[in-house]
Design a protein around this motif. Structure first.
Motif, PDB file in Angstrom:
ATOM      1  N   VAL A 205       8.235   7.198  10.613  1.00 11.96           N
ATOM      2  CA  VAL A 205       8.220   6.171  11.655  1.00 11.96           C
ATOM      3  C   VAL A 205       7.980   6.799  13.018  1.00 11.96           C
ATOM      4  CG1 VAL A 205       9.568   4.345  12.770  1.00 11.96           C
ATOM      5  CG2 VAL A 205       9.667   4.618  10.280  1.00 11.96           C
ATOM      6  N   HIS A 206       8.644   7.896  13.289  1.00 12.13           N
ATOM      7  CA  HIS A 206       8.437   8.601  14.559  1.00 12.13           C
ATOM      8  C   HIS A 206       6.994   9.097  14.671  1.00 12.13           C
ATOM      9  CE1 HIS A 206       9.329  11.039  18.055  1.00 12.13           C
ATOM     10  NE2 HIS A 206       8.799  12.089  17.437  1.00 12.13           N
TER      11      HIS A 206
ATOM     12  N   ALA B 230      14.551   4.532   1.168  1.00 12.90           N
ATOM     13  CA  ALA B 230      14.691   5.672   0.260  1.00 12.90           C
ATOM     14  C   ALA B 230      13.538   6.656   0.428  1.00 12.90           C
ATOM     15  CB  ALA B 230      14.769   5.177  -1.187  1.00 12.90           C
ATOM     16  N   TYR B 231      12.330   6.139   0.533  1.00 16.84           N
ATOM     17  CA  TYR B 231      11.151   6.999   0.650  1.00 16.84           C
ATOM     18  C   TYR B 231      11.185   7.785   1.964  1.00 16.84           C
ATOM     19  CZ  TYR B 231       6.289   8.513   0.444  1.00 16.84           C
ATOM     20  OH  TYR B 231       5.152   9.275   0.407  1.00 16.84           O
ATOM     21  N   THR B 232      11.489   7.106   3.058  1.00 20.87           N
ATOM     22  CA  THR B 232      11.508   7.799   4.350  1.00 20.87           C
ATOM     23  C   THR B 232      12.685   8.763   4.450  1.00 20.87           C
ATOM     24  OG1 THR B 232      12.637   5.918   5.398  1.00 20.87           O
ATOM     25  CG2 THR B 232      10.227   6.015   5.606  1.00 20.87           C
ATOM     26  N   TRP B 233      13.748   8.511   3.697  1.00 21.44           N
ATOM     27  CA  TRP B 233      14.874   9.448   3.648  1.00 21.44           C
ATOM     28  C   TRP B 233      14.482  10.698   2.857  1.00 21.44           C
ATOM     29  CZ3 TRP B 233      17.618  11.062  -0.716  1.00 21.44           C
ATOM     30  CH2 TRP B 233      18.739  11.846  -0.444  1.00 21.44           C
ATOM     31  N   MET B 234      13.706  10.491   1.789  1.00 19.87           N
ATOM     32  CA  MET B 234      13.350  11.572   0.885  1.00 19.87           C
ATOM     33  C   MET B 234      12.324  12.539   1.488  1.00 19.87           C
ATOM     34  SD  MET B 234      11.871  11.221  -2.973  1.00 19.87           S
ATOM     35  CE  MET B 234      10.208  10.812  -2.498  1.00 19.87           C
ATOM     36  N   THR B 235      11.448  12.062   2.315  1.00 18.07           N
ATOM     37  CA  THR B 235      10.401  12.919   2.866  1.00 18.07           C
ATOM     38  C   THR B 235      10.992  13.839   3.944  1.00 18.07           C
ATOM     39  OG1 THR B 235       9.772  11.251   4.481  1.00 18.07           O
ATOM     40  CG2 THR B 235       8.565  11.266   2.399  1.00 18.07           C
TER      41      THR B 235
ATOM     42  N   HIS C 123      12.440 -15.372  -4.921  1.00 16.41           N
ATOM     43  CA  HIS C 123      11.593 -14.235  -5.303  1.00 16.41           C
ATOM     44  C   HIS C 123      11.106 -13.468  -4.073  1.00 16.41           C
ATOM     45  CE1 HIS C 123      11.413 -16.219  -9.246  1.00 16.41           C
ATOM     46  NE2 HIS C 123      11.182 -14.999  -9.696  1.00 16.41           N
ATOM     47  N   LEU C 124      10.707 -14.181  -3.052  1.00 14.16           N
ATOM     48  CA  LEU C 124      10.215 -13.541  -1.828  1.00 14.16           C
ATOM     49  C   LEU C 124      11.310 -12.703  -1.172  1.00 14.16           C
ATOM     50  CD1 LEU C 124       7.899 -13.224   0.213  1.00 14.16           C
ATOM     51  CD2 LEU C 124       8.800 -15.243   1.387  1.00 14.16           C
ATOM     52  N   CYS C 125      12.514 -13.243  -1.081  1.00 11.17           N
ATOM     53  CA  CYS C 125      13.614 -12.507  -0.456  1.00 11.17           C
ATOM     54  C   CYS C 125      13.996 -11.274  -1.277  1.00 11.17           C
ATOM     55  CB  CYS C 125      14.823 -13.427  -0.271  1.00 11.17           C
ATOM     56  SG  CYS C 125      14.570 -14.664   1.017  1.00 11.17           S
ATOM     57  N   ILE C 126      14.047 -11.428  -2.593  1.00  9.04           N
ATOM     58  CA  ILE C 126      14.383 -10.279  -3.443  1.00  9.04           C
ATOM     59  C   ILE C 126      13.304  -9.201  -3.339  1.00  9.04           C
ATOM     60  CG2 ILE C 126      14.610  -9.529  -5.846  1.00  9.04           C
ATOM     61  CD1 ILE C 126      16.041 -12.211  -6.377  1.00  9.04           C
ATOM     62  N   ALA C 127      12.040  -9.609  -3.379  1.00 12.23           N
ATOM     63  CA  ALA C 127      10.944  -8.644  -3.284  1.00 12.23           C
ATOM     64  C   ALA C 127      10.961  -7.929  -1.933  1.00 12.23           C
ATOM     65  CB  ALA C 127       9.614  -9.350  -3.506  1.00 12.23           C
ATOM     66  N   ALA C 128      11.188  -8.687  -0.859  1.00 10.70           N
ATOM     67  CA  ALA C 128      11.239  -8.069   0.472  1.00 10.70           C
ATOM     68  C   ALA C 128      12.415  -7.099   0.582  1.00 10.70           C
ATOM     69  CB  ALA C 128      11.344  -9.155   1.543  1.00 10.70           C
ATOM     70  N   ALA C 129      13.548  -7.466   0.018  1.00  5.47           N
ATOM     71  CA  ALA C 129      14.717  -6.576   0.049  1.00  5.47           C
ATOM     72  C   ALA C 129      14.452  -5.294  -0.739  1.00  5.47           C
ATOM     73  CB  ALA C 129      15.942  -7.302  -0.504  1.00  5.47           C
ATOM     74  N   LEU C 130      13.825  -5.420  -1.903  1.00  2.00           N
ATOM     75  CA  LEU C 130      13.508  -4.233  -2.703  1.00  2.00           C
ATOM     76  C   LEU C 130      12.494  -3.339  -1.992  1.00  2.00           C
ATOM     77  CD1 LEU C 130      13.416  -5.842  -6.232  1.00  2.00           C
ATOM     78  CD2 LEU C 130      15.006  -4.076  -5.437  1.00  2.00           C
ATOM     79  N   LEU C 131      11.525  -3.941  -1.328  1.00  2.00           N
ATOM     80  CA  LEU C 131      10.557  -3.150  -0.568  1.00  2.00           C
ATOM     81  C   LEU C 131      11.253  -2.427   0.586  1.00  2.00           C
ATOM     82  CD1 LEU C 131       7.575  -2.378  -0.414  1.00  2.00           C
ATOM     83  CD2 LEU C 131       7.235  -4.336   1.097  1.00  2.00           C
ATOM     84  N   ALA C 132      12.213  -3.088   1.220  1.00  2.00           N
ATOM     85  CA  ALA C 132      12.974  -2.450   2.302  1.00  2.00           C
ATOM     86  C   ALA C 132      13.814  -1.292   1.767  1.00  2.00           C
ATOM     87  CB  ALA C 132      13.862  -3.474   3.000  1.00  2.00           C
ATOM     88  N   VAL C 133      14.414  -1.464   0.592  1.00  2.00           N
ATOM     89  CA  VAL C 133      15.190  -0.387  -0.027  1.00  2.00           C
ATOM     90  C   VAL C 133      14.271   0.791  -0.340  1.00  2.00           C
ATOM     91  CG1 VAL C 133      16.454   0.277  -2.119  1.00  2.00           C
ATOM     92  CG2 VAL C 133      17.025  -1.853  -0.930  1.00  2.00           C
ATOM     93  N   PHE C 134      13.091   0.497  -0.890  1.00  2.00           N
ATOM     94  CA  PHE C 134      12.141   1.568  -1.189  1.00  2.00           C
ATOM     95  C   PHE C 134      11.720   2.284   0.094  1.00  2.00           C
ATOM     96  CE2 PHE C 134       7.793   3.143  -1.580  1.00  2.00           C
ATOM     97  CZ  PHE C 134       7.963   4.047  -2.616  1.00  2.00           C
ATOM     98  N   PHE C 135      11.429   1.521   1.134  1.00  2.00           N
ATOM     99  CA  PHE C 135      11.030   2.097   2.423  1.00  2.00           C
ATOM    100  C   PHE C 135      12.110   3.061   2.919  1.00  2.00           C
ATOM    101  CE2 PHE C 135      11.214   2.091   7.043  1.00  2.00           C
ATOM    102  CZ  PHE C 135       9.919   2.424   7.390  1.00  2.00           C
TER     103      PHE C 135
ATOM    104  N   MET D 140      10.758   2.711  -8.962  1.00  2.00           N
ATOM    105  CA  MET D 140      11.123   3.397  -7.730  1.00  2.00           C
ATOM    106  C   MET D 140      11.412   4.879  -8.017  1.00  2.00           C
ATOM    107  SD  MET D 140      14.095   2.388  -4.941  1.00  2.00           S
ATOM    108  CE  MET D 140      13.685   0.663  -5.010  1.00  2.00           C
ATOM    109  N   VAL D 141      12.082   5.135  -9.113  1.00  3.74           N
ATOM    110  CA  VAL D 141      12.367   6.512  -9.512  1.00  3.74           C
ATOM    111  C   VAL D 141      11.066   7.255  -9.827  1.00  3.74           C
ATOM    112  CG1 VAL D 141      13.458   7.948 -11.292  1.00  3.74           C
ATOM    113  CG2 VAL D 141      14.705   6.005 -10.307  1.00  3.74           C
ATOM    114  N   VAL D 142      10.160   6.592 -10.534  1.00  5.58           N
ATOM    115  CA  VAL D 142       8.876   7.208 -10.868  1.00  5.58           C
ATOM    116  C   VAL D 142       8.092   7.521  -9.596  1.00  5.58           C
ATOM    117  CG1 VAL D 142       6.630   6.819 -11.976  1.00  5.58           C
ATOM    118  CG2 VAL D 142       8.742   6.229 -13.187  1.00  5.58           C
ATOM    119  N   GLN D 143       8.063   6.600  -8.635  1.00  2.31           N
ATOM    120  CA  GLN D 143       7.356   6.839  -7.367  1.00  2.31           C
ATOM    121  C   GLN D 143       7.950   8.056  -6.658  1.00  2.31           C
ATOM    122  OE1 GLN D 143       4.321   4.234  -7.374  1.00  2.31           O
ATOM    123  NE2 GLN D 143       4.798   4.996  -5.376  1.00  2.31           N
ATOM    124  N   ALA D 144       9.280   8.154  -6.646  1.00  2.00           N
ATOM    125  CA  ALA D 144       9.938   9.285  -5.988  1.00  2.00           C
ATOM    126  C   ALA D 144       9.609  10.593  -6.697  1.00  2.00           C
ATOM    127  CB  ALA D 144      11.453   9.059  -5.952  1.00  2.00           C
ATOM    128  N   LEU D 145       9.636  10.566  -8.018  1.00  2.00           N
ATOM    129  CA  LEU D 145       9.288  11.778  -8.780  1.00  2.00           C
ATOM    130  C   LEU D 145       7.830  12.168  -8.555  1.00  2.00           C
ATOM    131  CD1 LEU D 145      11.156  11.124 -12.150  1.00  2.00           C
ATOM    132  CD2 LEU D 145      11.671  12.878 -10.434  1.00  2.00           C
TER     133      LEU D 145
END
Length: 128
Positions: free
Chosen positions: A34-35, A24-29, A10-22, A80-85
Motif C-alpha cells: 500500500v505504501h 493476509a497477503y499484505t502481511w505475508m509479503t 453473498h456480496l458481503c461474504i465475498a467482500a469480507a473474504l477478499l478483505a481477509v485475503f488482502f 487462500m492457503v494455495v495462493q499464499a504457498l
C-alpha cells in the motif's frame, strides 16, 4: 425479495473474504504494498492486483459451485492457503522479489501478478 437478500449476503461474504485475503497477503509479503502503491510503484500494484484478481476468481467459482456456506468457506480458505504457498514458492525461486518490487521493476511485478492470477484460475477451475 429473497433473491436480493441472497445477493447481498453473498456480496458481503465475498467482500469480507477478499478483505481477509488482502490483509493476509499484505502481511505475508516483505514489503508494504500500500505504501509503495501510494508512491506510484507500478510493480507493487501489478503484483497485488494479480493476487487480488486471482483470489477473486476462486471466490466467484466457490459461489457458483458450492451448495452451502460451510462448503464455500472451506474451498475459499483452501484456495487462500494455495495462493499464499504459490507466492512463497515463487518468491523463493525468484530470490530477489523484495528488491525488484521495491525498485519498481514493473516487469517483475507483472510476472508475480500473472503467476498469482494463473494460480487463482487453476484454483477456481478445481472447485468446479
Amino acid at each position: 425479495m429473497f433473491a436480493v437478500a441472497n445477493y447481498l449476503i453473498h456480496l458481503c461474504i465475498a467482500a469480507a473474504l477478499l478483505a481477509v485475503f488482502f490483509k493476509a497477503y499484505t502481511w505475508m509479503t516483505p514489503y508494504d504494498e500500500v505504501h509503495l502503491i501510494r508512491q506510484g510503484n507500478h510493480a507493487a500494484a501489478l503484483s497485488l492486483g494479480g493476487a487480488l484478481l486471482g483470489f477473486s476468481l476462486t471466490i466467484a467459482s466457490g459461489l457458483l459451485h458450492t451448495r452451502n456456506y460451510q462448503e464455500f468457506f472451506a474451498w475459499v480458505f483452501g484456495a487462500m492457503v494455495v495462493q499464499a504457498l504459490a507466492y512463497a514458492v515463487t518468491t523463493r525461486a525468484l530470490k530477489m522479489a523484495k528488491d525488484q518490487i521495491e525498485a519498481g521493476n514493473s516487469a517483475f511485478g507483472g510476472l508475480l501478478g500473472t503467476i498469482s492470477l494463473s494460480i487463482g484460475g487453476i484454483n477456481a477451475a478445481c472447485i468446479s
